[in-house]
Design an enzyme around this catalytic site. Sequence first.
Site: not given
Lengths: 400, 83
Positions: A100-101, A6-7
């Site tokens: 982003d995941e 996860d960013m």
Amino acid sequence: MILCMDMDAFFASVEQAANPNLRGKPIAVIGSRERTVVVTCSYEARALGVKTGMSKYEAMKVCPSIVLVTTTNRIYTHVSTEITKFLKTITPKVEVYSIDEAFLDIDEDEHDITSIAYMIKSHVKSNFNITCSIGVGPNKLVAKMATGVHKPDGFYMVEPDEAMEFMDSFELGKIWGIGRKLSGKFRNMGIFTTADVRQLGEERLCEMFGINGSRIFQMAHGLYSDSVDQTEKPVKSIGHSMTMPHNLKTREEAAGYLLQLSEMVSSRARRNGYSGKTLHVVIRDAERQDVGKRRTFGFFTSATHHIYEIAMSIFDEIWSGEDIRLLGVSLGSLVPSCVTLSNMMDDFQGWADVYDVIDEINTKYGKESVSFGTVLQCKRRGAKTISPAWRPDGTRNIKF
Amino acid sequence: MLLNLHERVSVGAVFESSPNPVWFSLHGEKIVVKEVCYRWKEREGNDIIHKFTITDGFNVFELSFSALDACWYLEAMDEGDGK
């Protein structure tokens, strides 16, 4: 084991990485210069009380020193695509969950999962100058929850025999997949943790929530049956919505935006080979009240002129003359491998050729090089915000 | 403050696997790239645009290079007091 990457504050982190003048400052990423909400914000801004979803005015009130940055979607999609490419060099079993995941299914017998986690973190940092948090667990649920434990730039691993105890450490409302409504329902019953859910028993949960009851019971034990799915799930609809730069007051103004939205929907349907036969139009007024209507029509279509004509007809039925803040158009009841651009009811039978030429020109010279003239009157053109459903490829991929 | 420019500029660059800007001229002044802060690619039809944010140590600039017409542009400049 499942690894979830996860960013950390993805859009804001990319903006800070790309512009040294923004580093260390409270920044909020917003959809556009005109009225909009905070899409995400830097950790510096979060520490000062700025939250995702606030209007930019609320954010400026809470944090007068906030720097507002408009989204630069093409950088985010580039970085996301490059990171996904890297993840696929580790294992083909990668599920891109959002921009982003991602989830990775790692065979523990073949790989040291901790080394892989740190290799991913190192790659992301050295190539893109941003950080990510990684959680590892026996399934997607536990891995996803583990990403939040040491965020930002964290790593946390939960062994299979620790999963239930680990889940007990969260309030129900914080658990992935248990929404605000459901946790509120539980709270009213005096149920606050997964331990309380287990005590309630599967039978009672099934009485209350039907088939979802079993799923919730499993989740309370730290179990989750959904595996990492690297194939794209078929889309149920193709839709676009747009918040207007200023409230629209006339039918003519709305028509320009509805044509633009119809072309965006049609263009994606054409590119991915879909036709649909239901259309949903939504209007949000200045008080943020939504009114919408779905209509099923007697033919399948992917064509802008059909979508627009039906959208206008629905719009005329549901619009009561209120100021318009947002318009949305969505094509549903989709069938794949079927692009329908004209039918026998059309007065002009050359539409298929027109769309072919439009697509050919836009493929060669770039998106929206050719479009409908009426769209030129729209102050806002094209998608500005990235949907959580965005993917690096396939139907959910939107070009910016 | 961020200034959007999209001005064609002369750039000195090293081409390896991708172009790396070393200096560029702005209104007759040679600006030496101290650091390439970020690089990414955008597709514009058949063209691939290489984009960079760079700094001369004072300001941040966004440069772009079109692979199709082999031209460089100064897209934007941030003078450092926010964007």
